[in-house]
Design a protein around this motif. Structure first.
Motif, PDB file in Angstrom:
ATOM      1  N   UNK A   1     -11.691   2.392   4.178  1.00 38.58           N
ATOM      2  CA  UNK A   1     -10.848   1.398   3.596  1.00 38.58           C
ATOM      3  C   UNK A   1     -10.250   1.400   2.138  1.00 38.58           C
ATOM      4  N   UNK A   2      -8.818   1.188   2.203  1.00 37.84           N
ATOM      5  CA  UNK A   2      -7.756   1.432   0.980  1.00 37.84           C
ATOM      6  C   UNK A   2      -8.028   0.037   0.899  1.00 37.84           C
ATOM      7  N   UNK A   3      -7.956  -0.997  -0.188  1.00 34.93           N
ATOM      8  CA  UNK A   3      -6.480  -1.882  -0.712  1.00 34.93           C
ATOM      9  C   UNK A   3      -6.485  -1.342  -1.570  1.00 34.93           C
ATOM     10  N   UNK A   4      -4.938  -1.488  -2.342  1.00 32.19           N
ATOM     11  CA  UNK A   4      -4.532  -1.147  -3.328  1.00 32.19           C
ATOM     12  C   UNK A   4      -5.130  -0.929  -4.768  1.00 32.19           C
ATOM     13  N   UNK A   5      -6.046  -1.930  -5.257  1.00 28.94           N
ATOM     14  CA  UNK A   5      -7.316  -1.250  -6.385  1.00 28.94           C
ATOM     15  C   UNK A   5      -7.813  -0.355  -6.067  1.00 28.94           C
ATOM     16  N   UNK A   6      -8.798   0.179  -4.674  1.00 29.31           N
ATOM     17  CA  UNK A   6      -9.586   1.192  -4.599  1.00 29.31           C
ATOM     18  C   UNK A   6      -8.671   2.429  -4.336  1.00 29.31           C
ATOM     19  N   UNK A   7      -7.943   1.790  -3.858  1.00 30.82           N
ATOM     20  CA  UNK A   7      -6.743   3.689  -3.181  1.00 30.82           C
ATOM     21  C   UNK A   7      -6.457   3.602  -5.174  1.00 30.82           C
ATOM     22  N   UNK A   8      -6.154   2.970  -6.277  1.00 30.53           N
ATOM     23  CA  UNK A   8      -5.761   2.932  -7.249  1.00 30.53           C
ATOM     24  C   UNK A   8      -7.351   3.882  -8.144  1.00 30.53           C
TER      25      UNK A   8
ATOM     26  N   UNK B   1       0.198  -5.050   7.504  1.00 32.55           N
ATOM     27  CA  UNK B   1      -0.701  -6.096   8.183  1.00 32.55           C
ATOM     28  C   UNK B   1      -1.250  -6.752   7.302  1.00 32.55           C
ATOM     29  N   UNK B   2      -2.583  -5.752   6.846  1.00 36.03           N
ATOM     30  CA  UNK B   2      -3.857  -6.143   6.305  1.00 36.03           C
ATOM     31  C   UNK B   2      -3.617  -5.678   4.442  1.00 36.03           C
ATOM     32  N   UNK B   3      -2.356  -4.430   4.586  1.00 35.36           N
ATOM     33  CA  UNK B   3      -2.004  -3.764   3.657  1.00 35.36           C
ATOM     34  C   UNK B   3      -3.151  -2.486   3.003  1.00 35.36           C
ATOM     35  N   UNK B   4      -4.137  -2.487   3.919  1.00 33.99           N
ATOM     36  CA  UNK B   4      -4.721  -1.631   3.672  1.00 33.99           C
ATOM     37  C   UNK B   4      -4.546   0.096   3.817  1.00 33.99           C
ATOM     38  N   UNK B   5      -5.240   1.000   3.664  1.00 30.55           N
ATOM     39  CA  UNK B   5      -4.942   2.688   4.071  1.00 30.55           C
ATOM     40  C   UNK B   5      -6.399   2.641   4.551  1.00 30.55           C
ATOM     41  N   UNK B   6      -6.473   3.807   5.667  1.00 34.10           N
ATOM     42  CA  UNK B   6      -7.627   3.779   5.893  1.00 34.10           C
ATOM     43  C   UNK B   6      -7.676   5.025   6.267  1.00 34.10           C
TER      44      UNK B   6
ATOM     45  N   UNK C   1       1.028  -1.248   0.266  1.00 32.37           N
ATOM     46  CA  UNK C   1       0.118   0.187   0.147  1.00 32.37           C
ATOM     47  C   UNK C   1       0.843   1.126  -0.216  1.00 32.37           C
ATOM     48  N   UNK C   2       1.788   1.260   0.963  1.00 34.61           N
ATOM     49  CA  UNK C   2       2.822   1.937   0.714  1.00 34.61           C
ATOM     50  C   UNK C   2       3.604   2.677  -0.810  1.00 34.61           C
ATOM     51  N   UNK C   3       3.385   1.697  -1.477  1.00 36.04           N
ATOM     52  CA  UNK C   3       4.688   1.894  -2.509  1.00 36.04           C
ATOM     53  C   UNK C   3       3.340   2.080  -3.993  1.00 36.04           C
ATOM     54  N   UNK C   4       1.960   1.801  -3.677  1.00 34.23           N
ATOM     55  CA  UNK C   4       0.820   2.316  -4.568  1.00 34.23           C
ATOM     56  C   UNK C   4       0.838   3.919  -3.985  1.00 34.23           C
ATOM     57  N   UNK C   5       0.851   4.063  -2.535  1.00 34.10           N
ATOM     58  CA  UNK C   5       1.068   5.838  -2.150  1.00 34.10           C
ATOM     59  C   UNK C   5       1.805   6.295  -3.357  1.00 34.10           C
ATOM     60  N   UNK C   6       2.823   5.760  -3.314  1.00 36.76           N
ATOM     61  CA  UNK C   6       4.467   6.620  -3.596  1.00 36.76           C
ATOM     62  C   UNK C   6       3.896   6.115  -5.184  1.00 36.76           C
ATOM     63  N   UNK C   7       3.345   5.428  -5.746  1.00 38.89           N
ATOM     64  CA  UNK C   7       3.124   5.618  -7.301  1.00 38.89           C
ATOM     65  C   UNK C   7       2.649   6.686  -7.708  1.00 38.89           C
TER      66      UNK C   7
ATOM     67  N   UNK D   1      -6.354  -2.983 -12.546  1.00 40.75           N
ATOM     68  CA  UNK D   1      -5.613  -4.010 -12.713  1.00 40.75           C
ATOM     69  C   UNK D   1      -4.534  -4.173 -12.817  1.00 40.75           C
ATOM     70  N   UNK D   2      -4.063  -3.304 -14.270  1.00 41.37           N
ATOM     71  CA  UNK D   2      -3.107  -3.210 -15.241  1.00 41.37           C
ATOM     72  C   UNK D   2      -1.647  -2.452 -14.956  1.00 41.37           C
ATOM     73  N   UNK D   3      -2.105  -1.530 -14.391  1.00 37.00           N
ATOM     74  CA  UNK D   3      -1.245  -0.676 -13.900  1.00 37.00           C
ATOM     75  C   UNK D   3      -0.870  -1.184 -12.835  1.00 37.00           C
TER      76      UNK D   3
END
Ligand SMILES: [Zn+2]
Length: 98
Positions: free
Chosen positions: A65-72, A53-58, A18-24, A84-86
């Motif tokens: 709650x944001x999982x990587x897909x939600x966050x993107x 632990x859960x790989x979620x942003x809140x 999730x931290x990486x997704x935020x970065x990307x 998904x492709x991203x």
């Protein structure tokens, strides 16, 4: 409806940190009292946290709650397939396999 398997989507949600997704996504981040926070793509405030632990942003303000897909999807105008492709491009690319 989806051409992706549940297993693949689970992998995507777990393996792209999730931290990486935020970065990307180049979301603005701050450390407030030593806690890593990101600008919520919905309310644009920083009342947020990530849980490795859960790989979620809140976001505590949105109570979301944001999982990587939600966050993107929340931070971009990508649809599900584009999201998904991203994320697919970033699975384990920089981590070594053991
Ligand atoms: Zn929010």
């Amino acid at each position: 409806m989806s051409k992706y398997t549940g297993g693949f989507l689970r992998l995507l949600r777990n393996e792209v940190k999730i931290d990486r997704v935020i970065n990307l996504l180049m979301l603005e981040t701050r450390y407030i009292r030593d806690i890593f926070r990101f600008r919520c793509p919905l309310c644009h405030r920083f009342h947020t946290a990530t849980n490795p632990k859960t790989n979620l942003g809140r976001c505590f303000d949105c109570e979301a709650n944001f999982n990587p897909i939600d966050l993107v999807m929340a931070a971009t105008r990508y649809d599900f397939i584009e999201t998904v492709e991203f994320l697919k491009k970033h699975i384990r690319k920089t981590t070594k396999t053991d």
